[in-house]
Each structure stands twice: as structure tokens, then as C-alpha cells.
Design an enzyme around this catalytic site. Structure first.
Site, mmCIF file in Angstrom:
data_model
loop_
_atom_site.group_PDB
_atom_site.id
_atom_site.type_symbol
_atom_site.label_atom_id
_atom_site.label_comp_id
_atom_site.label_asym_id
_atom_site.label_seq_id
_atom_site.Cartn_x
_atom_site.Cartn_y
_atom_site.Cartn_z
ATOM 1 N N LYS A 114 0.856 -1.189 0.000
ATOM 2 C CA LYS A 114 0.000 0.000 0.000
ATOM 3 C C LYS A 114 0.891 1.238 0.000
ATOM 4 C CE LYS A 114 -3.580 2.376 2.582
ATOM 5 N NZ LYS A 114 -4.639 2.278 3.586
ATOM 6 N N GLU A 161 7.087 -7.056 1.593
ATOM 7 C CA GLU A 161 5.803 -6.899 2.293
ATOM 8 C C GLU A 161 4.839 -8.041 1.957
ATOM 9 O OE1 GLU A 161 4.626 -5.006 4.544
ATOM 10 O OE2 GLU A 161 5.675 -3.085 4.581
ATOM 11 N N LYS A 185 -2.164 -1.674 -3.855
ATOM 12 C CA LYS A 185 -3.020 -0.496 -3.829
ATOM 13 C C LYS A 185 -2.185 0.768 -3.896
ATOM 14 C CE LYS A 185 -5.967 1.847 -0.576
ATOM 15 N NZ LYS A 185 -6.279 2.012 0.797
HETATM 16 C C1 PBG Z 1 -7.673 3.347 5.474
HETATM 17 C C2 PBG Z 1 -7.888 3.206 4.013
HETATM 18 C C3 PBG Z 1 -7.626 4.135 2.999
HETATM 19 C C4 PBG Z 1 -8.115 3.576 1.823
HETATM 20 C C5 PBG Z 1 -8.610 2.302 2.153
HETATM 21 N N1 PBG Z 1 -8.449 2.089 3.517
HETATM 22 C C6 PBG Z 1 -7.074 5.521 3.031
HETATM 23 C C7 PBG Z 1 -5.715 5.809 3.477
HETATM 24 O O1 PBG Z 1 -4.887 4.909 3.654
HETATM 25 O O2 PBG Z 1 -5.455 6.988 3.679
HETATM 26 C C8 PBG Z 1 -8.106 4.231 0.480
HETATM 27 C C9 PBG Z 1 -9.210 3.842 -0.420
HETATM 28 C C10 PBG Z 1 -9.450 4.749 -1.567
HETATM 29 O O3 PBG Z 1 -8.789 5.786 -1.781
HETATM 30 O O4 PBG Z 1 -10.372 4.417 -2.319
HETATM 31 N N2 PBG Z 1 -6.366 3.340 5.889
#
Ligand code: PBG
Length: 317
Positions: A192, A230, A245
Site C-alpha cells: 500500500k 511486504e 493499492k
Molecule cells: C484506510 C484506508 C484508505 C483507503 C482504504 N483504507 C485511506 C488511506 O490509507 O489513507 C483508500 C481507499 C481509496 O482511496 O479508495 N487506511
């Protein structure tokens, strides 16, 4: 003579040779529930996406199931913030209530996944416990574990930790097993990135960090080596599915991981990616086929599963 155009001559031959297929069975639709709402409200600047009340989410789930969208990723927004996140852990948290309502009503017709993180629940908006300006990894694990257990107790099918703390998959897996939730699975947000593409989501979830950014826990997109580290760690720690992601700017990462692992790989087409395309179509800059093209690209890169805000819309016709 080799003439590649022969296989493009007409619709039927093009169909015959196609090998990348997007199935709604492999899509996950994110849904948002907000505490204190009486009816669903469209989220400003998140074109077509709603905050639901517990009542309206049941209608939404019914509609999704009718369309064959059966896997849902649930996000909750509490009415007040609390750094100990009792607003997430308590039996009566907005997410726990919603899980029980959805599962009581739809049973195993729906596969329900809860996003587990602290950022929508804390006053500071960080994904972990904040202490003297730093994120305390291991104290965060305790809270993530408690949220996960409470969601499992409410009947959720799968836990999706999105916080990026080290060791969270193993801590959650062990805790679930110890309490007998051996069939509750884990989809880790393994890779992520610290991305600006989350902007619309953070607006919707009131989860912009108040101070600083997420660079000490989310990954640096200028550094490529930890994607594999990871992912392998999350697998070793007991994740059933791993995830990359965002998706569209990270197709190379999806491909690279796909080659290395033998578990289902998910990719999350995030809010900013969704909204760029939505706004382009709204402003007649591109046509709607771009939605399917973007998702097919993610699939072709190697994603088995795609989390996308387009799931419902694309299968409406
Ligand atoms: C929570 C989370 C986030 C997203 C999914 N879970 C935001 C972040 O990490 O700031 C992003 C999802 C999206 O942008 O559609 N941590």
C-alpha cells in the site's frame, strides 16, 4: 506472411481470441456506513458514491446482490472520534452493528469484508497509535486486533487490515484462531503506497491526518524493493489474500508480485483513480468504455480480484 490484423478482422474472431475476461464474480464493491445518518447521502466530490445509514445499506446490499455483486468491503464512519477507538471496537460500533444487520438478513448470500484501520476513528487521523508525534507500531497492533475480533464476533467473513503496521496479519490471525474464528479470512493491504490517489476517500471518511503524513508507514513509490518483502511477509503471517493499492499507477508492481506468489492477488482501484475517470466521462473528455478498459488493464497485469467503485455501475445494464 504474418499479418496480426487477420485476428482483428471482425467481431467474432476478436471475441474468439480474447483471453482477458473481467468477471463480476471477481469484483469487490466498497460500501460506506455513517453513524447517525437517517438516509443515504451522496458524498460530495465522490460522484456516485454514498454514505449509508444502517437502513439504507440493507437496501443497497439487496440491490447489489440482485446485480450479482456479492462481495463487499465495508467502511464505517463514527459520529465521534476517540483515540482508544472504542468507537470501532465496541459491540455497538457502527461497523459491528452493520455487520450483524447485513449478515442476519443476507446470511451467506453476501461475502462481507471489513476494512480494519484506525484513521477514521482517531482524532489525529493516523492509521496507528500516535505518541509524541510518532506512530507506535506495537500499541497499534493491540487496537487492530481488538477491532478485528469484534468484527469477527459480529459475523464478518473477512478482515482487511489497511493500516500498514508491521506484524498485523500474524497478530490478527493468532487472535482469530485463539477465539475459534478459524474460518474468518484475512486479506492484507500488503503493498500500500503513500499515495495522493486516496484524496477523495479521506475526504469522505474524514481521515486526513491532522498533522504530518502517512510516509512512516505507507510505502514510498520511489522505492521498489519492499513490494515483494511486504507481500511475502503477509503470506508468511497468515494472510489468505494479498493486495496491491492503488492499482492503475502500479500495474508493474501487480505483475511482479503475480509472478512470485501462489495465492490470490487483489488490486484496489482507489477513489482518486475512480474519480479521475468519472470526471473525465462527466466532462465528455472520454467515453464510458474507459471504465472497463481500466479494469481490464488491472486484470491483465495479473490481479485475480479487483476492488472497485465501478462494480455496481458496470453491471447495471
Ligand atoms: C484506510 C484506508 C484508505 C483507503 C482504504 N483504507 C485511506 C488511506 O490509507 O489513507 C483508500 C481507499 C481509496 O482511496 O479508495 N487506511
Amino acid at each position: 506472411m504474418i499479418r496480426p490484423r487477420r485476428l482483428r478482422k471482425n467481431k467474432l474472431i476478436r471475441e474468439l481470441v480474447r483471453d482477458i475476461h473481467l468477471n463480476k464474480e471477481n469484483l469487490i464493491q466498497p460500501i460506506f456506513v455513517k453513524e447517525g445518518l437517517k438516509e443515504k447521502t451522496e458524498i460530495k466530490s465522490f460522484n456516485g458514491i454514498y454514505h449509508h445509514s444502517i437502513d439504507s445499506i440493507l437496501y443497497e446490499v439487496e440491490e447489489l446482490l440482485e446485480k450479482g455483486i456479492t462481495k463487499l468491503l465495508l467502511f464505517g464512519l463514527p459520529s465521534s472520534k476517540d483515540d482508544q477507538v472504542l468507537n470501532a471496537i465496541s459491540e455497538d460500533s457502527i461497523v459491528n452493528k452493520t455487520i450483524r444487520e447485513i449478515k442476519n438478513r443476507f446470511k451467506d448470500d453476501v461475502y462481507l469484508i471489513s476494512d480494519v484501520c484506525l484513521c477514521a476513528y482517531t482524532t489525529h487521523g493516523h492509521c496507528g497509535v500516535l505518541e509524541n508525534g510518532r506512530i507506535n507500531n506495537d500499541k497499534s497492533l493491540k487496537l487492530l486486533k481488538e477491532i478485528s475480533l469484534s468484527n469477527a464476533l459480529s459475523g464478518v467473513d473477512m478482515i482487511a487490515p489497511s493500516d500498514m503496521m508491521d506484524k498485523r496479519a500474524s497478530v490478527i490471525r493468532k487472535a482469530l484462531d485463539k477465539k475459534g474464528f478459524v474460518d474468518t479470512s484475512i486479506m492484507s493491504y500488503s503493498v500500500k503506497y503513500n499515495s495522493s490517489f486516496y484524496g477523495p476517500f479521506r475526504g469522505a471518511q474524514d481521515s486526513h491526518p491532522k498533522n504530518g503524513d502517512r510516509a512512516s508507514y505507507q510505502m514510498d513509490y520511489r522505492y521498489s524493493k519492499d513490494a515483494i518483502i511486504e507481500t511475502l511477509l503477509d503470506i508468511k503471517e497468515g494472510s489468505d489474500i494479498v493486495m496491491v493499492k492503488p492499482a492503475m499507477a502500479y500495474l508493474d508492481v501487480i505483475s511482479k508480485i503475480k509472478e512470485k506468489i501462489n495465492l490470490p492477488l487483489a488490486a484496489y482501484q482507489v477513489s482518486g483513480e475512480y474519480l479521475m475517470l468519472k470526471n473525465a466521462v462527466k466532462n465528455n473528455i472520454m467515453n464510458k468504455n474507459v471504465y472497463m478498459e481500466s479494469l481490464t488493464g488491472i486484470k491483465r497485469a495479473g490481479a485475480d480480484i479487483i476492488i472497485t467503485y465501478f462494480a455496481k455501475e458496470l453491471f447495471s445494464e
